[in-house]
Every structure is written in C-alpha cells, then in structure tokens.
Design a protein around this motif. Structure first.
Motif, PDB file in Angstrom:
ATOM      1  N   LEU A 115       0.831  -1.196   0.000  1.00  0.00           N
ATOM      2  CA  LEU A 115       0.000   0.000   0.000  1.00  0.00           C
ATOM      3  C   LEU A 115       0.873   1.256   0.000  1.00  0.00           C
ATOM      4  O   LEU A 115       0.600   2.200  -0.756  1.00  0.00           O
ATOM      5  CB  LEU A 115      -0.945   0.012   1.200  1.00  0.00           C
ATOM      6  CG  LEU A 115      -1.880   1.219   1.284  1.00  0.00           C
ATOM      7  CD1 LEU A 115      -2.802   1.295   0.072  1.00  0.00           C
ATOM      8  CD2 LEU A 115      -2.682   1.165   2.577  1.00  0.00           C
ATOM      9  N   ALA A 116       1.923   1.278   0.808  1.00  0.00           N
ATOM     10  CA  ALA A 116       2.828   2.431   0.844  1.00  0.00           C
ATOM     11  C   ALA A 116       3.422   2.678  -0.545  1.00  0.00           C
ATOM     12  O   ALA A 116       3.476   3.824  -1.015  1.00  0.00           O
ATOM     13  CB  ALA A 116       3.927   2.206   1.876  1.00  0.00           C
ATOM     14  N   SER A 157      -2.287   7.221   7.782  1.00  0.00           N
ATOM     15  CA  SER A 157      -2.987   8.497   7.591  1.00  0.00           C
ATOM     16  C   SER A 157      -3.934   8.442   6.399  1.00  0.00           C
ATOM     17  O   SER A 157      -5.051   8.960   6.465  1.00  0.00           O
ATOM     18  CB  SER A 157      -1.988   9.634   7.405  1.00  0.00           C
ATOM     19  OG  SER A 157      -1.257   9.833   8.583  1.00  0.00           O
ATOM     20  N   ALA A 158      -3.483   7.841   5.316  1.00  0.00           N
ATOM     21  CA  ALA A 158      -4.323   7.756   4.125  1.00  0.00           C
ATOM     22  C   ALA A 158      -5.560   6.896   4.382  1.00  0.00           C
ATOM     23  O   ALA A 158      -6.666   7.252   3.964  1.00  0.00           O
ATOM     24  CB  ALA A 158      -3.509   7.214   2.951  1.00  0.00           C
ATOM     25  N   ILE A 159      -5.389   5.777   5.089  1.00  0.00           N
ATOM     26  CA  ILE A 159      -6.539   4.933   5.422  1.00  0.00           C
ATOM     27  C   ILE A 159      -7.510   5.694   6.320  1.00  0.00           C
ATOM     28  O   ILE A 159      -8.729   5.634   6.131  1.00  0.00           O
ATOM     29  CB  ILE A 159      -6.091   3.613   6.091  1.00  0.00           C
ATOM     30  CG1 ILE A 159      -5.351   2.736   5.086  1.00  0.00           C
ATOM     31  CG2 ILE A 159      -7.279   2.854   6.679  1.00  0.00           C
ATOM     32  CD1 ILE A 159      -4.620   1.551   5.714  1.00  0.00           C
ATOM     33  N   ALA A 160      -6.993   6.428   7.288  1.00  0.00           N
ATOM     34  CA  ALA A 160      -7.854   7.221   8.179  1.00  0.00           C
ATOM     35  C   ALA A 160      -8.631   8.261   7.385  1.00  0.00           C
ATOM     36  O   ALA A 160      -9.832   8.468   7.615  1.00  0.00           O
ATOM     37  CB  ALA A 160      -7.019   7.886   9.268  1.00  0.00           C
ATOM     38  N   HIS A 161      -7.973   8.919   6.429  1.00  0.00           N
ATOM     39  CA  HIS A 161      -8.646   9.924   5.595  1.00  0.00           C
ATOM     40  C   HIS A 161      -9.726   9.258   4.734  1.00  0.00           C
ATOM     41  O   HIS A 161     -10.837   9.786   4.603  1.00  0.00           O
ATOM     42  CB  HIS A 161      -7.619  10.649   4.721  1.00  0.00           C
ATOM     43  CG  HIS A 161      -8.148  11.828   3.996  1.00  0.00           C
ATOM     44  ND1 HIS A 161      -8.179  13.089   4.535  1.00  0.00           N
ATOM     45  CD2 HIS A 161      -8.706  11.943   2.766  1.00  0.00           C
ATOM     46  CE1 HIS A 161      -8.708  13.929   3.667  1.00  0.00           C
ATOM     47  NE2 HIS A 161      -9.042  13.239   2.587  1.00  0.00           N
ATOM     48  N   LEU A 181      -7.386  15.284  -4.098  1.00  0.00           N
ATOM     49  CA  LEU A 181      -8.580  14.954  -3.317  1.00  0.00           C
ATOM     50  C   LEU A 181      -8.411  15.256  -1.823  1.00  0.00           C
ATOM     51  O   LEU A 181      -9.240  14.855  -1.015  1.00  0.00           O
ATOM     52  CB  LEU A 181      -8.949  13.482  -3.532  1.00  0.00           C
ATOM     53  CG  LEU A 181      -9.386  13.145  -4.960  1.00  0.00           C
ATOM     54  CD1 LEU A 181      -9.496  11.643  -5.151  1.00  0.00           C
ATOM     55  CD2 LEU A 181     -10.710  13.830  -5.297  1.00  0.00           C
ATOM     56  N   GLY A 182      -7.322  15.932  -1.467  1.00  0.00           N
ATOM     57  CA  GLY A 182      -7.147  16.372  -0.083  1.00  0.00           C
ATOM     58  C   GLY A 182      -6.363  15.453   0.828  1.00  0.00           C
ATOM     59  O   GLY A 182      -6.347  15.655   2.036  1.00  0.00           O
ATOM     60  N   TYR A 183      -5.702  14.455   0.267  1.00  0.00           N
ATOM     61  CA  TYR A 183      -4.861  13.571   1.072  1.00  0.00           C
ATOM     62  C   TYR A 183      -3.498  14.246   1.227  1.00  0.00           C
ATOM     63  O   TYR A 183      -2.708  14.284   0.275  1.00  0.00           O
ATOM     64  CB  TYR A 183      -4.688  12.207   0.397  1.00  0.00           C
ATOM     65  CG  TYR A 183      -5.927  11.344   0.424  1.00  0.00           C
ATOM     66  CD1 TYR A 183      -6.044  10.307   1.334  1.00  0.00           C
ATOM     67  CD2 TYR A 183      -6.976  11.550  -0.471  1.00  0.00           C
ATOM     68  CE1 TYR A 183      -7.170   9.487   1.352  1.00  0.00           C
ATOM     69  CE2 TYR A 183      -8.101  10.747  -0.456  1.00  0.00           C
ATOM     70  CZ  TYR A 183      -8.191   9.723   0.457  1.00  0.00           C
ATOM     71  OH  TYR A 183      -9.306   8.926   0.466  1.00  0.00           O
ATOM     72  N   ASP A 184      -3.239  14.809   2.395  1.00  0.00           N
ATOM     73  CA  ASP A 184      -1.974  15.509   2.624  1.00  0.00           C
ATOM     74  C   ASP A 184      -0.856  14.553   3.000  1.00  0.00           C
ATOM     75  O   ASP A 184       0.285  14.734   2.600  1.00  0.00           O
ATOM     76  CB  ASP A 184      -2.133  16.557   3.738  1.00  0.00           C
ATOM     77  CG  ASP A 184      -3.114  17.644   3.339  1.00  0.00           C
ATOM     78  OD1 ASP A 184      -3.136  18.017   2.145  1.00  0.00           O
ATOM     79  OD2 ASP A 184      -3.863  18.107   4.217  1.00  0.00           O
ATOM     80  N   ASP A 185      -1.170  13.544   3.776  1.00  0.00           N
ATOM     81  CA  ASP A 185      -0.179  12.567   4.249  1.00  0.00           C
ATOM     82  C   ASP A 185      -0.500  11.230   3.595  1.00  0.00           C
ATOM     83  O   ASP A 185      -1.586  10.676   3.809  1.00  0.00           O
ATOM     84  CB  ASP A 185      -0.267  12.464   5.781  1.00  0.00           C
ATOM     85  CG  ASP A 185       0.749  11.519   6.382  1.00  0.00           C
ATOM     86  OD1 ASP A 185       1.410  10.757   5.637  1.00  0.00           O
ATOM     87  OD2 ASP A 185       0.877  11.519   7.620  1.00  0.00           O
ATOM     88  N   LEU A 186       0.420  10.720   2.804  1.00  0.00           N
ATOM     89  CA  LEU A 186       0.175   9.476   2.073  1.00  0.00           C
ATOM     90  C   LEU A 186       0.761   8.247   2.761  1.00  0.00           C
ATOM     91  O   LEU A 186       0.858   7.180   2.153  1.00  0.00           O
ATOM     92  CB  LEU A 186       0.707   9.592   0.641  1.00  0.00           C
ATOM     93  CG  LEU A 186       0.013  10.658  -0.216  1.00  0.00           C
ATOM     94  CD1 LEU A 186       0.598  10.666  -1.626  1.00  0.00           C
ATOM     95  CD2 LEU A 186      -1.487  10.457  -0.254  1.00  0.00           C
ATOM     96  N   SER A 187       1.116   8.379   4.039  1.00  0.00           N
ATOM     97  CA  SER A 187       1.519   7.175   4.771  1.00  0.00           C
ATOM     98  C   SER A 187       0.282   6.285   4.877  1.00  0.00           C
ATOM     99  O   SER A 187      -0.848   6.787   4.922  1.00  0.00           O
ATOM    100  CB  SER A 187       2.034   7.532   6.159  1.00  0.00           C
ATOM    101  OG  SER A 187       0.988   8.040   6.963  1.00  0.00           O
ATOM    102  N   PRO A 203       1.455   8.729 -10.183  1.00  0.00           N
ATOM    103  CA  PRO A 203       0.058   8.901 -10.607  1.00  0.00           C
ATOM    104  C   PRO A 203      -0.937   8.840  -9.436  1.00  0.00           C
ATOM    105  O   PRO A 203      -1.861   9.643  -9.362  1.00  0.00           O
ATOM    106  CB  PRO A 203      -0.182   7.746 -11.583  1.00  0.00           C
ATOM    107  CG  PRO A 203       1.177   7.277 -11.989  1.00  0.00           C
ATOM    108  CD  PRO A 203       2.098   7.596 -10.859  1.00  0.00           C
ATOM    109  N   ALA A 204      -0.730   7.888  -8.518  1.00  0.00           N
ATOM    110  CA  ALA A 204      -1.640   7.753  -7.373  1.00  0.00           C
ATOM    111  C   ALA A 204      -1.522   8.966  -6.458  1.00  0.00           C
ATOM    112  O   ALA A 204      -2.532   9.525  -6.008  1.00  0.00           O
ATOM    113  CB  ALA A 204      -1.350   6.470  -6.598  1.00  0.00           C
ATOM    114  N   ALA A 205      -0.291   9.380  -6.170  1.00  0.00           N
ATOM    115  CA  ALA A 205      -0.073  10.532  -5.287  1.00  0.00           C
ATOM    116  C   ALA A 205      -0.719  11.779  -5.862  1.00  0.00           C
ATOM    117  O   ALA A 205      -1.326  12.575  -5.121  1.00  0.00           O
ATOM    118  CB  ALA A 205       1.423  10.746  -5.064  1.00  0.00           C
ATOM    119  N   CYS A 206      -0.632  11.956  -7.153  1.00  0.00           N
ATOM    120  CA  CYS A 206      -1.241  13.116  -7.810  1.00  0.00           C
ATOM    121  C   CYS A 206      -2.760  13.115  -7.615  1.00  0.00           C
ATOM    122  O   CYS A 206      -3.348  14.136  -7.254  1.00  0.00           O
ATOM    123  CB  CYS A 206      -0.881  13.110  -9.289  1.00  0.00           C
ATOM    124  SG  CYS A 206      -1.517  14.520 -10.202  1.00  0.00           S
TER     125      CYS A 206
END
Length: 182
Positions: free
Chosen positions: A70-71, A95-99, A86-92, A78-81
C-alpha cells in the motif's frame, strides 16, 4: 471471519494484490474486536493487517491490506497526484486509510479513489473518475480504461487464486498457512 478472508481476500493473502474489502456481520462489538485482534496478531508476521473502515451496530466494513504494498502504491506518482488533488496531505498508509475512512463515513458511499487503496491501476481509477464510471473497455474486479489485456489477466489470476484458496481451506489448511509472508 476466516471464511470471509478466504472468500474475499485470497489475492491479498497470496500477496498478488495490495488489498481487499469485505462486509462482516457481527453479533457483538466484543466479538468483532476479539476476532480482529486475533487475526491481526496472527497475520502481522506475514505482512497483512485488518482494520475497520466503517461500522454500524451489526456490521463492519473490513479493509485487509499489505502495508508495504500500500505504501508503494500510494507513493507512485500517478496515485499521489490523484490523492493530493482529493485532499490527502499525508500518504503514509495509516494516515491515508484514516482519511479514506472519514470520507466513506461522511458520505456513506465509496469515494472513487478507493481503487488506489485496493491496488487498481491509477490510470483506471482516473479513467473512472473522468468518465463517471461509463465508457470502460471492460469490467471485472474494477472498470478498465487503460490496459485491457493486463487487467483481464489479473482478473483471471485473482479468480484462480480464490478458487485454489477456497479448495485448500475446505481441505483443512488454515488462513495462516495460506497467507504468504511478505
């Protein structure tokens, strides 16, 4: 819950796919918590985690994932972009799962970016968003907008994995035995 893992998450257990989701009906929150704790303790050594994304009084949407995969998926350009827009600031992963869980719980629906959390190709996720789910080349585990041949190959591989895991589980293999170490 183990039968649900086999039925819905075999490709993740086999380390062929980043993640899967399934809805699980439970009798009590204590039972749900105990099952999740037991499975997380058992599968952590193999690189698999389970977490609740959404919960009602009698069911839980459970996300089963491989943190390292997942990391890597979320960090791809492409995924990070897509996620940053969409407002995901932290892609760990945490954090991403919580968002993602907040977005699902806020609307009660699956946001389109969920495909990125399930290991779908970013091009297909973007194609889905841009086309509002229409005009795909084909569909299986997801709607395909880019590489139809590769996606069909993956769909067949995931189905074969489910079939094999179901047969082996019914023959007495445990979820732990069927889970590939990362």
């Amino acid at each position: 819950m183990e039968q649900y893992l086999i039925n819905h998450c075999a490709p993740t257990l086999a380390s062929l796919k980043t993640a899967n989701l399934f809805n699980y009906s439970f009798a009590s929150e204590a039972e749900l918590h105990a099952q999740l704790l037991r499975l997380n303790d058992m599968l952590a050594i193999k690189g698999v985690s389970l977490t609740v994304i959404r919960k009602t009084t009698s069911s839980a949407l459970i996300y089963v994932y491989r943190k390292k995969k997942l990391a890597r998926d979320l960090a791809s350009k492409p995924a990070a972009c897509i996620l940053k827009k969409l407002g995901y600031d932290d892609l760990s992963p945490e954090s991403a799962i919580a968002h993602l869980a907040k977005r699902i719980n806020r609307t009660g629906e699956f946001p389109h970016e969920i495909g990125l959390f399930l290991g779908y190709p970013p091009g297909d996720v973007m194609g889905y968003i841009q086309n509002n789910g229409r005009n795909c080349k084909c569909s299986g585990c997801w709607k395909v907008y880019c590489d139809e041949c590769e996606s069909r190959r993956l769909f067949a591989m995931y189905q074969k994995c489910r079939d094999i895991y179901t047969r082996l589980y019914e023959q007495g293999r445990s979820v732990f035995q069927l889970t590939v170490a990362a």
